[in-house]
Design an enzyme around this catalytic site. Sequence first.
Site, PDB file in Angstrom:
ATOM      1  N   LYS A 192      -4.647  -5.297   3.220  1.00  0.00           N
ATOM      2  CA  LYS A 192      -5.065  -4.035   2.958  1.00  0.00           C
ATOM      3  C   LYS A 192      -6.870  -4.536   2.992  1.00  0.00           C
ATOM      4  CE  LYS A 192      -5.806  -1.486  -0.354  1.00  0.00           C
ATOM      5  NZ  LYS A 192      -5.213  -0.762  -1.703  1.00  0.00           N
ATOM      6  N   ASP A 210      -3.573   2.009   2.789  1.00  0.00           N
ATOM      7  CA  ASP A 210      -3.001   2.899   1.456  1.00  0.00           C
ATOM      8  C   ASP A 210      -2.659   2.991   1.231  1.00  0.00           C
ATOM      9  OD1 ASP A 210      -5.188   4.381   2.455  1.00  0.00           O
ATOM     10  OD2 ASP A 210      -6.753   4.519   0.631  1.00  0.00           O
TER      11      ASP A 210
END
Length: 324
Positions: A192, A210
Amino acid sequence: MTAKKTTAKKTVTKKAVTKKAAAKKTTGNQTAVKKTAAVKKATVAPKKASAAVKGVPAAKPVAAPPKGESQTALVRRARRINRELAEVYPYAHPELDFENPFQLVVATVLSAQTTDLRVNQTTPALFAKYPTPEDLAAANPEEVEEILRPTGFFRAKTKSVTGLSKALVEQFGGEVPGRLEDLVKLPGVGRKTAFVVLGNAFGRPGITVDTHFQRLVRRWQWTAETDPDKIEAAVAALFPKSDWTDLSHHVIWHGRRICHARKPACGACPIAPLCPAYGEGETDPEKAKKLLKYEKGGFPGQRLNPPQAYLDAGGRAAPPLGAG
């Protein structure tokens, strides 16, 4: 004898008529029940906007859950949602303040378990004292911890940012690498964080999965996966690679401003007609407006130094740490 037969015949005929009437009444009741059930079902899940009633706003059209939706239909719906969000958030951008790749990777690591606003209020002091990887790598951990305390989990975050700074100095000459396989080797940096850096500091497409992204793509039934890597792969298959970075911004911004985890503002959602989950949140337009956050609700955003396009669109910069 004839009189008795006549009386018996009349009795049988009367019973037959009574049974027929009872059967007819029962059939009528069953039909009424079915009609009532059908009316209730239509009231609960309208598929089209109902006619406006005086003093009552018309219901938004609700998309039926895409059961048996083909891959082609899913791709079309997903891309239409992204196009709609692009019109709603034409100024979408990373909500972390940064001036270079080093600041972005550090800020992204610090954003875990806290808001971007809190990070943006904290990093000015950190980068003023430790502007380069060399500076942060050689820093006194206790002094760094004191600066990072407002972000939460400050000891673990101090270990991560000083560790990644040392790795940058020792393995990459003090420069943030522009490859996924190199970034994920840095302490505290996962896929991420790597995609945030690649997409926004190097212009290389990536999908940032996320918590907001995970929640929304499942609500929209783009995928049923729960593992971030599998979600990334499933969503990537729906869009051209060139869309990935902006798609991430659009979805995350929508999750922060309108499609919240606990109280989604369905009545103020611009993509309600395309959403299978419409109705999970507040559907009354006026009540939904009160749930909007950041610039959509007339409040400051999360960046202290946002892009000019955001300010031109009516966005307001966040206050610095300690401001009233």
